[in-house]
Design a protein around this motif. Structure first.
Motif, mmCIF file in Angstrom:
data_model
loop_
_atom_site.group_PDB
_atom_site.id
_atom_site.type_symbol
_atom_site.label_atom_id
_atom_site.label_comp_id
_atom_site.label_asym_id
_atom_site.label_seq_id
_atom_site.Cartn_x
_atom_site.Cartn_y
_atom_site.Cartn_z
ATOM 1 N N ARG A 58 50.230 146.974 -14.888
ATOM 2 C CA ARG A 58 49.807 148.027 -13.731
ATOM 3 C C ARG A 58 51.540 148.726 -13.347
ATOM 4 N N THR A 59 51.604 147.576 -13.091
ATOM 5 C CA THR A 59 53.401 148.111 -13.010
ATOM 6 C C THR A 59 54.033 148.695 -13.608
ATOM 7 N N LYS A 60 54.181 148.001 -14.850
ATOM 8 C CA LYS A 60 54.903 148.929 -15.945
ATOM 9 C C LYS A 60 54.634 149.515 -15.662
ATOM 10 N N LEU A 61 53.231 149.444 -16.101
ATOM 11 C CA LEU A 61 52.820 151.488 -16.499
ATOM 12 C C LEU A 61 53.131 151.949 -15.739
ATOM 13 N N LYS A 62 53.151 152.150 -13.920
ATOM 14 C CA LYS A 62 53.405 153.004 -13.305
ATOM 15 C C LYS A 62 54.601 153.719 -13.277
ATOM 16 N N GLU A 63 55.327 152.309 -14.125
ATOM 17 C CA GLU A 63 56.995 152.950 -14.236
ATOM 18 C C GLU A 63 57.043 153.593 -15.327
ATOM 19 N N GLY A 65 54.846 155.762 -15.998
ATOM 20 C CA GLY A 65 53.861 157.381 -15.628
ATOM 21 C C GLY A 65 52.815 158.046 -15.724
ATOM 22 N N ILE A 66 51.960 156.484 -15.532
ATOM 23 C CA ILE A 66 50.247 156.037 -15.709
ATOM 24 C C ILE A 66 50.342 155.301 -14.973
ATOM 25 N N SER A 67 49.676 155.678 -14.273
ATOM 26 C CA SER A 67 49.362 154.938 -13.122
ATOM 27 C C SER A 67 47.251 154.661 -13.355
ATOM 28 N N LEU A 68 46.572 153.821 -13.200
ATOM 29 C CA LEU A 68 45.244 153.589 -13.593
ATOM 30 C C LEU A 68 44.344 152.772 -12.002
ATOM 31 N N ALA A 69 43.002 152.592 -11.753
ATOM 32 C CA ALA A 69 42.660 151.980 -10.734
ATOM 33 C C ALA A 69 40.923 152.343 -11.524
ATOM 34 N N LEU A 70 40.322 150.928 -10.704
ATOM 35 C CA LEU A 70 39.182 150.869 -11.244
ATOM 36 C C LEU A 70 38.678 149.798 -9.819
ATOM 37 N N THR A 71 37.534 150.878 -9.258
ATOM 38 C CA THR A 71 36.947 150.743 -7.992
ATOM 39 C C THR A 71 35.582 150.396 -7.760
ATOM 40 N N PHE A 100 48.618 160.826 -14.690
ATOM 41 C CA PHE A 100 49.332 160.898 -15.740
ATOM 42 C C PHE A 100 50.930 161.290 -15.262
ATOM 43 N N ASP A 101 51.888 160.953 -15.329
ATOM 44 C CA ASP A 101 52.696 161.268 -14.059
ATOM 45 C C ASP A 101 53.816 162.436 -15.607
ATOM 46 N N MET A 102 53.736 163.695 -15.490
ATOM 47 C CA MET A 102 53.598 164.954 -16.466
ATOM 48 C C MET A 102 55.819 164.478 -17.005
ATOM 49 N N ALA A 103 55.984 164.172 -15.815
ATOM 50 C CA ALA A 103 57.610 164.219 -15.680
ATOM 51 C C ALA A 103 58.278 163.585 -16.545
ATOM 52 N N LYS A 104 57.669 162.127 -16.297
ATOM 53 C CA LYS A 104 58.134 160.610 -16.793
ATOM 54 C C LYS A 104 57.708 160.633 -17.948
ATOM 55 N N GLN A 109 58.659 168.199 -15.348
ATOM 56 C CA GLN A 109 58.982 168.705 -13.874
ATOM 57 C C GLN A 109 58.153 168.562 -12.537
ATOM 58 N N GLY A 110 56.938 167.718 -12.028
ATOM 59 C CA GLY A 110 56.886 168.619 -11.064
ATOM 60 C C GLY A 110 55.202 168.754 -11.841
ATOM 61 N N GLY A 111 54.686 168.181 -13.073
ATOM 62 C CA GLY A 111 53.370 168.219 -13.859
ATOM 63 C C GLY A 111 52.576 166.451 -14.110
#
Length: 453
Positions: A58-63, A65-71, A100-104, A109-111
């Protein structure tokens, strides 16, 4: 509406709740908000890492632009007094979130694109024990034991992030009201207007088609305006065809439009501005003329003219209310979040259409209870919910008063346990005796388990 079996989630929730007890160790509300306490590091071991199954890339995915969480959030509660019988229940929710960070990802930018799915399971203690309370004593129950699309939106920031435009499927409480959920009694959890007006203001996990604009007037002050379709079909738990889909024939249209407006001040007090807080003042208007059940109807008679008979119309003035919410840090007791925090929420709905016409909640929380347990917490809250004095019921004008206290143990980096006690005075308000319910005050004890996978 999405459906799936919840047997696996139920088994997992029960197992975690039982293990926590043995070791000592939306009218539903919003999500359980206890975040992973520390950033992930490859050197962290099983007990200190913030996710049960580790990083899993998940760290590489966040770099990228993709952040995932399951709680998983689970509440096991039982009453020892109050209601028709003493019993215990288990309920919870498993929720998946993605951003999903659309800038990355696309150079916009800002999406941001956001997605949240929530699957609930379990039982309602109030129903099972016969406690006639106005507010849930296990807040995570509600809106059906089904999988729901809670969020699917696009957000765009403009003008150096001064303006944010957001639209899609949204719970109102994601952008307005007080959204924290540190307590198990619903009085102290999630968007307060939705707690007492759940018939048309939908908290998590129910969403509505909506659009929101957040405008930063200054660095500390923000004005927010939203427009949502108020469609009771979104509360369905069985027939997804009742959902309203714009442009799709046969789907049910919205019964009205809900417009919330909110002014937010971000406080930064004390040395270095570390006594931070959020102060909200807002209101809403819904143009539907429906009133809550249990209230007398308000009608308008138009005299007939030229042989046309008199016409009787229901009230057409809509529904509305105002609210305030304060969340403020009071002390600095350590280098991080250690210290005392307080909150005060007040919601007043129009007396003409609302069966529950006001709710007030106050509480405190302390992080870093002991010097050797810097992430453990304690919490205390007291509140009241009022039944409209015009209600056509024995409890008209009554107040329900819950008191709650808990100790939060950060058992591992990925699991938090809260040991909780509630005392509900006058469940349902004074004079409530319908349905054979007892009116004894209710003692409720329980455990909340939060696991980040």
């Amino acid at each position: 509406m999405l459906h799936r079996s919840v047997k696996a989630a139920r088994a997992c929730g029960v197992g975690i709740a039982l293990s926590s007890l043995v070791s000592g160790g939306a009218h539903a509300a919003d999500l359980l908000t206890k975040a992973p306490p520390v950033p992930y590091a490859e050197t962290d071991d099983f007990w200190t890492r913030p996710y049960l199954f580790g990083d899993l890339g998940r760290t590489k995915l966040k770099e990228m632009g993709i952040s995932l969480a399951l709680t998983l959030g689970d509440e096991a509660v039982g009453n020892v007094t109050g209601g028709a019988k003493n019993t215990a229940v288990n309920s919870g929710q498993l929720f998946f979130q993605a951003k999903f960070d659309m800038a990355k990802l696309a150079g916009i930018q800002g999406g941001t694109v956001g997605l949240t799915l929530v699957d609930r399971f379990g039982d309602n203690l109030n129903s099972e024990a016969g406690i006639p309370a106005l507010q849930l004593t296990n807040e995570v129950f509600g809106r059906g034991n089904i999988l729901r699309l809670t969020e699917l939106y696009y957000s765009q920031k403009l003008f150096d992030d001064r303006l944010e435009l957001k639209g899609g499927r949204l719970p109102v409480g994601s952008d307005f009201f007080f959204g924290l959920c540190e307590f198990i009694n619903l009085t102290f959890c999630g968007g307060q207007p939705g707690n007492i007006l759940g018939g048309y203001i939908y908290n998590w996990p129910v969403s509505q088609w909506g659009g929101v604009a957040h405008y930063n007037i200054t660095k500390e002050v923000q004005l927010s305006v939203g427009v949502y379709d108020a469609n009771p079909s979104y509360l369905t738990t069985s027939d997804s065809s009742t959902y309203y889909l714009p442009g799709i024939p046969g789907s049910n249209p919205a019964s009205g439009v809900l417009v919330p407006v909110e002014l937010v001040w971000g406080s930064a007090l004390g040395p270095g501005g570390r006594l931070n807080g959020t102060w909200r003042l807002g209101g809403w208007y819904d143009n539907a003329s429906t009133i809550d059940g249990g209230l007398p109807g308000i009608i308008t008679t138009i005299p007939g003219v030229g042989g046309i008979p008199d016409q009787t119309l229901g009230d057409q003035r809509g529904r509305y209310g105002v609210y305030e919410s304060i969340l403020q840090r009071l002390t600095i007791d350590g280098p991080g979040p250690q210290g005392w925090y307080t909150f005060l929420n007040t919601t007043v709905a129009d007396h003409r259409t609302s069966y529950q016409d006001y709710q007030v909640a106050w509480g405190v929380r302390h992080t870093g209870t002991f010097s050797w347990r810097p992430q453990d917490e304690v919490g205390f809250a007291v509140g009241t919910t009022h039944v409209n004095s015009a209600a056509l019921s024995p409890n008209a004008g009554g107040n329900e008063v819950p008191i709650e206290a808990w100790y939060g143990w950060q058992a591992t980096g990925w699991m938090n346990l809260k040991f909780d006690a509630q005392y509900v005075i006058n469940p349902g308000g004074r004079g409530y005796n319908a349905g054979g319910y007892k009116t004894d005050n209710a003692w409720v004890f329980g455990t909340r388990t939060t696991v980040h996978f």
